[in-house]
Design a protein around this motif. Structure first.
Motif, PDB file in Angstrom:
ATOM      1  N   ALA A 165       0.849  -1.197   0.000  1.00  0.00           N
ATOM      2  CA  ALA A 165       0.000   0.000   0.000  1.00  0.00           C
ATOM      3  C   ALA A 165       0.881   1.243   0.000  1.00  0.00           C
ATOM      4  CB  ALA A 165      -0.927   0.004   1.211  1.00  0.00           C
ATOM      5  N   THR A 166       0.547   2.185  -0.852  1.00  0.00           N
ATOM      6  CA  THR A 166       1.364   3.396  -1.008  1.00  0.00           C
ATOM      7  C   THR A 166       0.720   4.637  -0.411  1.00  0.00           C
ATOM      8  OG1 THR A 166       0.353   3.822  -3.168  1.00  0.00           O
ATOM      9  CG2 THR A 166       2.392   2.509  -3.140  1.00  0.00           C
ATOM     10  N   GLY A 167      -0.527   4.528   0.046  1.00  0.00           N
ATOM     11  CA  GLY A 167      -1.156   5.743   0.528  1.00  0.00           C
ATOM     12  C   GLY A 167      -2.317   5.508   1.457  1.00  0.00           C
ATOM     13  N   HIS A 168      -2.597   6.538   2.253  1.00  0.00           N
ATOM     14  CA  HIS A 168      -3.819   6.620   3.049  1.00  0.00           C
ATOM     15  C   HIS A 168      -4.133   8.088   3.275  1.00  0.00           C
ATOM     16  CE1 HIS A 168      -1.700   7.793   6.774  1.00  0.00           C
ATOM     17  NE2 HIS A 168      -0.871   6.792   6.583  1.00  0.00           N
ATOM     18  N   LYS A 169      -5.368   8.372   3.662  1.00  0.00           N
ATOM     19  CA  LYS A 169      -5.790   9.746   3.902  1.00  0.00           C
ATOM     20  C   LYS A 169      -5.206  10.279   5.212  1.00  0.00           C
ATOM     21  CE  LYS A 169     -10.202   8.918   1.536  1.00  0.00           C
ATOM     22  NZ  LYS A 169     -11.670   8.851   1.678  1.00  0.00           N
ATOM     23  N   GLY A 326      -5.792   5.087   8.713  1.00  0.00           N
ATOM     24  CA  GLY A 326      -4.565   5.839   8.888  1.00  0.00           C
ATOM     25  C   GLY A 326      -3.479   5.002   9.542  1.00  0.00           C
ATOM     26  N   THR A 327      -2.228   5.438   9.366  1.00  0.00           N
ATOM     27  CA  THR A 327      -1.079   4.768   9.971  1.00  0.00           C
ATOM     28  C   THR A 327      -0.046   5.806  10.404  1.00  0.00           C
ATOM     29  OG1 THR A 327       0.422   4.555   8.048  1.00  0.00           O
ATOM     30  CG2 THR A 327      -1.416   2.974   8.191  1.00  0.00           C
ATOM     31  N   GLU A 328       0.995   5.319  11.041  1.00  0.00           N
ATOM     32  CA  GLU A 328       2.112   6.185  11.406  1.00  0.00           C
ATOM     33  C   GLU A 328       3.011   6.497  10.222  1.00  0.00           C
ATOM     34  OE1 GLU A 328       2.424   4.558  16.031  1.00  0.00           O
ATOM     35  OE2 GLU A 328       3.601   3.592  14.444  1.00  0.00           O
TER      36      GLU A 328
END
Length: 381
Positions: A165-169, A326-328
């Motif tokens: 995965a390359t992205g999140h909001k 979301g992630t760190e």
């Protein structure tokens, strides 16, 4: 890995509770292999981040995970939440998917790497309080920011089904405090109901959401391809025969990389003023005050970035995805400039639910990815 995961799940590290016992366990496991981890405690010493390295001094690859979990109260569990249970190819327990399964794999990988002549270092970063806004990791980021060298790239092991995965909001959590005037409900029109102000503000949030859906940016890589606004909590009132003078609502904005949440917040503040301005002649105290509580940035790693190519090579993946949660990772990328991807075992569809689980097959794929990583680090990348 399985033995480590069993111990990790047994620690009740709900975000409202300490995680120090878990971190001391991980520290002891790593020290048994000659690794010297650093604990970064919080102000009262009940929680800590952990950072460890194996191999030569240098940039290297960082494996990142959080150790806190969400509560189990009010959920109907079939299996004990804080004991690892294997059934039909699955391992059940709170945090198995989100994300102690990856943490166990990462700790086991550090033990394996300690026996290999690495030419490029492997780093491990474990945090606390991720589930309440990525709060705990910030002291670890401060430490890395001051370090002479930072990791070359980062793999955040949140559950992606082992896809890259390359992205999140990004996310901003906000609070609107609505101030009216109390009164007897028999004379309600002579008072100003703060809950009614809050209801009008909720309408403004919903109206802005509708406008974003109709005219805002879109990113088809997400299940929900636009920026979202959501009211999650509303408190106000004492009893039915008192017109309440105060109501507080908490809401959030989850924004695409191209959307500026500050613009949306400014529009909501303007809407709040429009609600109360006509009321101030009769009720000078009327107010809807909007404040930020906390936030974390989104992640938007380019699909042709070196970290993406590298991790795809470890997993055998052909494509990439973006994740809804979301992630760190956004903090590592934004604060430290560390190219970051998200790749870990399990699915967030099992996270935060009763009978949370990760499959044995997914853990096996994660172990294979980390074994391939160690081979690359030994070969010099």
């Amino acid at each position: 890995m399985r033995a480590i995961l069993e111990r990790l799940v047994a620690f009740d590290t709900v975000s409202s509770k300490p995680n120090m016992a878990l971190m001391r366990y991980v520290k002891e496991v790593l020290e048994s292999a000659g690794i010297a981890p650093l604990l970064i405690p919080d102000a009262d010493g009940t929680k800590a981040n952990l950072f460890a390295s194996i191999g030569p001094v240098g940039a290297g690859v960082m494996l990142s995970g959080h150790t806190d979990v969400v509560p189990v109260e009010g959920q109907a569990w079939t299996y004990p939440p804080f004991a690892l249970t294997k059934a039909e190819g699955r391992l059940y327990g709170r945090g198995t998917a989100d994300m102690k399964g990856f943490v166990a794999c990462a700790v086991a990988a550090m033990l394996a790497a300690s026996k290999r002549p690495l030419k490029v270092p492997l780093h491990l970063a474990l945090s606390y309080d991720e589930e309440i806004g990525c709060m705990g990791v910030r002291s670890l980021i401060d430490m890395l920011e001051a370090a002479p060298q930072r990791p070359r790239m980062c793999i955040v092991g949140e559950p992606t089904g082992m896809q890259v995965a390359t992205g999140h909001k990004g996310k901003v959590a906000l609070r609107a405090t609505c101030v009216g005037r109390e009164g007897h409900s028999a004379l309600a029109p002579m008072a100003l109901n703060a809950l009614h102000l809050a209801a009008d503000f909720v309408g403004a949030v919903r109206g802005l959401q509708a406008d974003v859906v109709a005219t805002g940016l879109r990113d088809g890589d997400y299940d929900v391809p636009y920026t979202t606004l959501h009211v999650g909590k509303l408190n106000g009132g004492v009893q039915v025969n008192i017109v309440p003078n105060l109501a507080v609502l908490d809401f959030e904005i989850r924004s695409l990389a191209g959307d500026d949440p500050e613009t949306l917040i400014a529009r909501l503040r303007w809407a709040a003023e429009e609600i109360v301005a006509p009321l101030r002649a009769a009720f000078p105290e009327a107010e809807i005050r909007v404040e930020r509580l906390w936030d974390y940035p989104g992640l938007g790693t380019s699909s042709d970035a070196g970290v993406v190519t590298f991790v795809k090579g470890l997993t055998g993946a052909n494509g990439t995805i973006k994740v809804a949660f979301g992630t760190e990772g956004g903090l590592f990328d934004t604060r430290l400039g560390i190219p970051t991807v998200i790749c870990g075992p399990g699915s967030m569809a099992q996270g935060h639910k009763p009978d949370e689980y990760v499959s044995v097959e997914q853990l096996g794929r994660c172990e294979a990815m980390l074994a391939a990583l160690i081979d690359r680090l030994e070969a010099g990348f």
